[in-house]
Design an enzyme around this catalytic site. Structure first.
Site, PDB file in Angstrom:
ATOM      1  N   SER A 140       0.812  -1.220   0.000  1.00 27.58           N
ATOM      2  CA  SER A 140       0.000   0.000   0.000  1.00 27.58           C
ATOM      3  C   SER A 140       0.844   1.269   0.000  1.00 27.58           C
ATOM      4  CB  SER A 140      -0.868  -0.009   1.265  1.00 27.58           C
ATOM      5  OG  SER A 140      -1.438   1.253   1.475  1.00 27.58           O
ATOM      6  N   GLU A 142       0.152   3.617   1.706  1.00 27.26           N
ATOM      7  CA  GLU A 142       0.153   4.023   3.113  1.00 27.26           C
ATOM      8  C   GLU A 142       1.528   3.767   3.749  1.00 27.26           C
ATOM      9  OE1 GLU A 142      -1.910   5.629   6.471  1.00 27.26           O
ATOM     10  OE2 GLU A 142      -2.385   5.599   4.344  1.00 27.26           O
ATOM     11  N   TYR A 163      -1.629   0.225  10.611  1.00 26.64           N
ATOM     12  CA  TYR A 163      -1.867  -0.424   9.313  1.00 26.64           C
ATOM     13  C   TYR A 163      -0.644  -0.253   8.408  1.00 26.64           C
ATOM     14  CZ  TYR A 163      -3.689  -0.912   4.535  1.00 26.64           C
ATOM     15  OH  TYR A 163      -3.869  -1.272   3.226  1.00 26.64           O
TER      16      TYR A 163
HETATM   17  P1  NAP Z   1     -11.420  -4.572   1.606  1.00 27.94           P
HETATM   18  O1  NAP Z   1     -12.572  -4.252   0.714  1.00 27.94           O
HETATM   19  O2  NAP Z   1     -11.413  -4.039   2.998  1.00 27.94           O
HETATM   20  O3  NAP Z   1     -11.308  -6.181   1.657  1.00 27.94           O
HETATM   21  C1  NAP Z   1     -10.477  -6.815   2.594  1.00 27.94           C
HETATM   22  C2  NAP Z   1     -10.690  -8.309   2.480  1.00 27.94           C
HETATM   23  O4  NAP Z   1      -9.895  -8.970   3.473  1.00 27.94           O
HETATM   24  C3  NAP Z   1     -12.139  -8.761   2.737  1.00 27.94           C
HETATM   25  O5  NAP Z   1     -12.437  -9.815   1.868  1.00 27.94           O
HETATM   26  C4  NAP Z   1     -12.083  -9.245   4.161  1.00 27.94           C
HETATM   27  O6  NAP Z   1     -13.102 -10.178   4.491  1.00 27.94           O
HETATM   28  C5  NAP Z   1     -10.722  -9.909   4.156  1.00 27.94           C
HETATM   29  N1  NAP Z   1     -10.188 -10.168   5.489  1.00 27.94           N
HETATM   30  C6  NAP Z   1     -10.184  -9.354   6.561  1.00 27.94           C
HETATM   31  N2  NAP Z   1      -9.630  -9.968   7.621  1.00 27.94           N
HETATM   32  C7  NAP Z   1      -9.279 -11.203   7.207  1.00 27.94           C
HETATM   33  C8  NAP Z   1      -8.696 -12.333   7.840  1.00 27.94           C
HETATM   34  N3  NAP Z   1      -8.349 -12.310   9.135  1.00 27.94           N
HETATM   35  N4  NAP Z   1      -8.469 -13.449   7.103  1.00 27.94           N
HETATM   36  C9  NAP Z   1      -8.833 -13.491   5.808  1.00 27.94           C
HETATM   37  N5  NAP Z   1      -9.401 -12.479   5.151  1.00 27.94           N
HETATM   38  C10 NAP Z   1      -9.620 -11.336   5.850  1.00 27.94           C
HETATM   39  O7  NAP Z   1     -10.047  -4.129   0.935  1.00 27.94           O
HETATM   40  P2  NAP Z   1      -9.722  -3.743  -0.602  1.00 27.94           P
HETATM   41  O8  NAP Z   1      -9.944  -2.298  -0.769  1.00 27.94           O
HETATM   42  O9  NAP Z   1     -10.376  -4.720  -1.485  1.00 27.94           O
HETATM   43  O10 NAP Z   1      -8.144  -3.955  -0.618  1.00 27.94           O
HETATM   44  C11 NAP Z   1      -7.577  -5.233  -0.918  1.00 27.94           C
HETATM   45  C12 NAP Z   1      -6.158  -5.286  -0.357  1.00 27.94           C
HETATM   46  O11 NAP Z   1      -5.384  -4.217  -0.921  1.00 27.94           O
HETATM   47  C13 NAP Z   1      -6.061  -5.103   1.149  1.00 27.94           C
HETATM   48  O12 NAP Z   1      -4.968  -5.875   1.593  1.00 27.94           O
HETATM   49  C14 NAP Z   1      -5.739  -3.615   1.319  1.00 27.94           C
HETATM   50  O13 NAP Z   1      -5.059  -3.391   2.533  1.00 27.94           O
HETATM   51  C15 NAP Z   1      -4.858  -3.390   0.111  1.00 27.94           C
HETATM   52  N6  NAP Z   1      -4.845  -2.037  -0.458  1.00 27.94           N
HETATM   53  C16 NAP Z   1      -6.033  -1.419  -0.780  1.00 27.94           C
HETATM   54  C17 NAP Z   1      -5.998  -0.167  -1.367  1.00 27.94           C
HETATM   55  C18 NAP Z   1      -7.261   0.556  -1.766  1.00 27.94           C
HETATM   56  O14 NAP Z   1      -7.200   1.768  -2.028  1.00 27.94           O
HETATM   57  N7  NAP Z   1      -8.380  -0.137  -1.896  1.00 27.94           N
HETATM   58  C19 NAP Z   1      -4.762   0.455  -1.623  1.00 27.94           C
HETATM   59  C20 NAP Z   1      -3.593  -0.217  -1.296  1.00 27.94           C
HETATM   60  C21 NAP Z   1      -3.639  -1.477  -0.727  1.00 27.94           C
HETATM   61  P3  NAP Z   1     -14.588  -9.661   4.911  1.00 27.94           P
HETATM   62  O15 NAP Z   1     -15.294  -9.342   3.605  1.00 27.94           O
HETATM   63  O16 NAP Z   1     -15.158 -10.847   5.602  1.00 27.94           O
HETATM   64  O17 NAP Z   1     -14.424  -8.454   5.759  1.00 27.94           O
HETATM   65  O1  G4F Z   2     -10.755   6.685   2.628  1.00 29.78           O
HETATM   66  P1  G4F Z   2      -9.740   6.593   3.703  1.00 29.78           P
HETATM   67  O2  G4F Z   2     -10.138   5.936   4.971  1.00 29.78           O
HETATM   68  O3  G4F Z   2      -8.469   5.916   3.033  1.00 29.78           O
HETATM   69  P2  G4F Z   2      -6.926   5.854   3.453  1.00 29.78           P
HETATM   70  O4  G4F Z   2      -6.735   6.151   4.889  1.00 29.78           O
HETATM   71  O5  G4F Z   2      -6.175   6.708   2.489  1.00 29.78           O
HETATM   72  O6  G4F Z   2      -6.602   4.305   3.234  1.00 29.78           O
HETATM   73  C1  G4F Z   2      -7.008   3.627   2.049  1.00 29.78           C
HETATM   74  O7  G4F Z   2      -6.000   3.745   1.078  1.00 29.78           O
HETATM   75  C2  G4F Z   2      -4.764   3.097   1.424  1.00 29.78           C
HETATM   76  C3  G4F Z   2      -3.803   3.356   0.260  1.00 29.78           C
HETATM   77  O8  G4F Z   2      -3.090   4.528   0.492  1.00 29.78           O
HETATM   78  C4  G4F Z   2      -5.042   1.629   1.615  1.00 29.78           C
HETATM   79  F1  G4F Z   2      -3.881   0.965   1.843  1.00 29.78           F
HETATM   80  C5  G4F Z   2      -6.009   1.436   2.752  1.00 29.78           C
HETATM   81  O9  G4F Z   2      -6.296   0.044   2.898  1.00 29.78           O
HETATM   82  C6  G4F Z   2      -7.299   2.173   2.428  1.00 29.78           C
HETATM   83  O10 G4F Z   2      -7.898   1.529   1.321  1.00 29.78           O
HETATM   84  O11 G4F Z   2      -9.227   8.065   4.071  1.00 29.78           O
HETATM   85  C7  G4F Z   2      -8.737   8.950   3.086  1.00 29.78           C
HETATM   86  C8  G4F Z   2      -8.521  10.327   3.723  1.00 29.78           C
HETATM   87  C9  G4F Z   2      -7.709  10.287   5.015  1.00 29.78           C
HETATM   88  O12 G4F Z   2      -6.774  11.329   4.997  1.00 29.78           O
HETATM   89  C10 G4F Z   2      -8.727  10.543   6.114  1.00 29.78           C
HETATM   90  O13 G4F Z   2      -8.196  11.208   7.249  1.00 29.78           O
HETATM   91  O14 G4F Z   2      -9.799  10.859   4.077  1.00 29.78           O
HETATM   92  C11 G4F Z   2      -9.708  11.437   5.367  1.00 29.78           C
HETATM   93  N1  G4F Z   2     -11.050  11.470   5.970  1.00 29.78           N
HETATM   94  C12 G4F Z   2     -11.721  12.613   6.324  1.00 29.78           C
HETATM   95  N2  G4F Z   2     -12.901  12.292   6.861  1.00 29.78           N
HETATM   96  C13 G4F Z   2     -11.820  10.415   6.277  1.00 29.78           C
HETATM   97  C14 G4F Z   2     -12.985  10.934   6.837  1.00 29.78           C
HETATM   98  N3  G4F Z   2     -11.614   9.082   6.112  1.00 29.78           N
HETATM   99  C15 G4F Z   2     -12.620   8.240   6.509  1.00 29.78           C
HETATM  100  N4  G4F Z   2     -12.453   6.897   6.339  1.00 29.78           N
HETATM  101  N5  G4F Z   2     -13.783   8.706   7.082  1.00 29.78           N
HETATM  102  C16 G4F Z   2     -14.019  10.035   7.275  1.00 29.78           C
HETATM  103  O15 G4F Z   2     -15.059  10.441   7.791  1.00 29.78           O
END
Ligand code: NAP
Ligand code: G4F
Length: 346
Positions: A140, A142, A163
């Site tokens: 990520s 992050e 995280y």
């Molecule tokens: P997500 O929608 O939150 O999905 C996370 C998945 O992990 C869900 O299927 C969840 O199951 C499963 N999970 C949670 N705890 C687990 C456990 N203990 N054992 C097995 N599975 C588990 O995340 P996403 O946005 O699709 O992201 C996919 C991956 O990319 C994650 O690793 C995330 O950290 C990473 N990532 C995401 C972003 C982004 O912007 N989306 C960016 C960078 C990296 P449930 O459905 O049962 O909760």
């Molecule tokens: O949507 P967010 O919670 O995403 P964040 O923290 O960037 O993390 C996501 O992207 C990562 C990749 O860089 C992934 F690895 C991670 O798993 C996840 O998918 O927050 C985005 C921004 C933050 O700066 C947060 O402080 O939005 C700001 N924010 C402001 N108000 C909020 C809120 N975020 C959330 N979730 N909820 C709010 O009410």
């Protein structure tokens, strides 16, 4: 859930996190390419397969199944070894994680256990089972945390959350197993990517859902935290294509995926409310509970390596993304409300 006899010659993939946003798009992509897809699903007291129900086939129906679900958890290393031995997948995609940054401050040990150690368990399970497979690790942006943008594969990590720290541990574990055991293991370092399937508590989806609900008169206020944070928001279906491409290369390597286009939370908020014909100033309030103890101020990716070596270039930018997410939430809510009306009429 359970055993399957894959088509002879079909490639097989195992996806952890198949029920999540990315897992559902990746499963669709791989099924479209003719893969047999095995998904790891964790036990839940209520249904947690909503995002993949449309591609799941009932095992009691005649004909082969291409998507097979297995109960397992990244906290259970023995189950992972057993599953890998049984399935011998050609490719493993580790998308499972406690993926919410704010929640990781409330549950830091659990996040380390699943998001960090869970990856090591999977790497060790691959090694212990002795199978020949390729691993994609969902790293990520992050991990960059406080490192100034633009960030690329050479930018030093400075995580700002439990995280982010867990993802750094998982990143280096993946590199270590590649170097120590010659494993084909890659890190995709993905910047934020969103879609109508994005979890409802991430900021983009929280906003797009609120727009739909405010228009429908179901909600009047939306409470958010820090509006100044800058993110590089892309469209999830485009990102899963690049995950697959990383595993088709001759050599394992690590790649950043990003659009390179910055926008603040306030920018996204304004665009989403405008797409719904609303003025955000009239509806949005501040709630400190949504702030983080340490924030990541600006993530802006440089994905030149992915463009040059994977031939990957994203097309959707944040404004279009905001519009498509709002449109999808309005349509979904309209369908839900008209369904409810039909039920009441009866
Ligand atoms: P997500 O929608 O939150 O999905 C996370 C998945 O992990 C869900 O299927 C969840 O199951 C499963 N999970 C949670 N705890 C687990 C456990 N203990 N054992 C097995 N599975 C588990 O995340 P996403 O946005 O699709 O992201 C996919 C991956 O990319 C994650 O690793 C995330 O950290 C990473 N990532 C995401 C972003 C982004 O912007 N989306 C960016 C960078 C990296 P449930 O459905 O049962 O909760
Ligand atoms: O949507 P967010 O919670 O995403 P964040 O923290 O960037 O993390 C996501 O992207 C990562 C990749 O860089 C992934 F690895 C991670 O798993 C996840 O998918 O927050 C985005 C921004 C933050 O700066 C947060 O402080 O939005 C700001 N924010 C402001 N108000 C909020 C809120 N975020 C959330 N979730 N909820 C709010 O009410």
């Amino acid at each position: 859930m359970g055993k399957v006899t894959p088509d002879a010659g079909a490639r097989t993939a195992l996806i952890s996190g198949v029920t999540g946003q990315d897992g559902s798009y990746l499963a669709e992509l791989l099924l479209g390419k003719g893969y047999t897809v095995h998904g790891l699903v964790r036990r839940s007291s209520s249904f947690n397969t909503e995002r993949i129900d449309h591609i799941y086939q009932d095992p009691h129906q005649p004909g082969g199944r291409s998507l097979v679900l297995h109960h397992a958890d990244l906290s259970d290393g023995v189950a992972l070894v057993n599953l890998l031995r049984e399935l011998e997948p050609d490719e493993v995609y580790n998308l499972g994680a406690q993926s919410h940054v704010r929640v990781s401050f409330d549950a830091p040990l659990y996040t380390g256990e699943v998001t960090g150690l869970g990856t090591l368990r999977l790497l060790e399970a691959i090694r212990a089972s002795g199978i020949d497979t390729r691993l994609y690790q969902a790293s990520s942006s992050e991990m960059f945390g406080a490192a100034p943008p633009p960030q690329n594969e050479r930018t030093p990590f400075h995580p700002r959350s439990p995280y982010g720290c867990a993802k750094v541990y998982a990143y280096w574990s993946t590199v270590n197993y590649r170097e120590a055991y010659g494993m084909f293991a890659v890190n995709g370092i993905l910047f934020n990517h969103e879609s109508p399937r994005r979890g409802e508590t991430f900021v983009t989806r929280k906003i797009s859902r609120a727009v739909a609900r405010i228009r429908a008169g179901l909600q009047d206020r939306l409470f958010l935290g820090n509006l100044n944070a800058v993110r590089d928001w892309g469209y999830a279906p485009e990102y899963v294509e690049a995950m697959w491409r990383m595993l088709q290369r001759d050599e394992p390597d690590d790649y950043v995926l990003a659009t390179g286009v910055p926008a603040s939370v306030r920018d996204f908020l304004r665009a989403a409310f405008e797409a719904g014909g609303l003025d955000w100033h009239e509806h949005v309030g501040f709630d400190a509970n949504y702030e983080r103890p340490s924030e990541v101020d600006a993530l802006i990716g440089d994905a030149a390596k992915a463009r040059d070596l994977l031939g990957w270039e994203p097309a959707v930018r944040w404004r279009e993304l905001a519009e498509l997410m709002v449109r999808a939430d309005i349509e979904a809510l309209d369908a839900e409300l008209s369904g409810a009306r039909v039920r009441i009429d009866r």
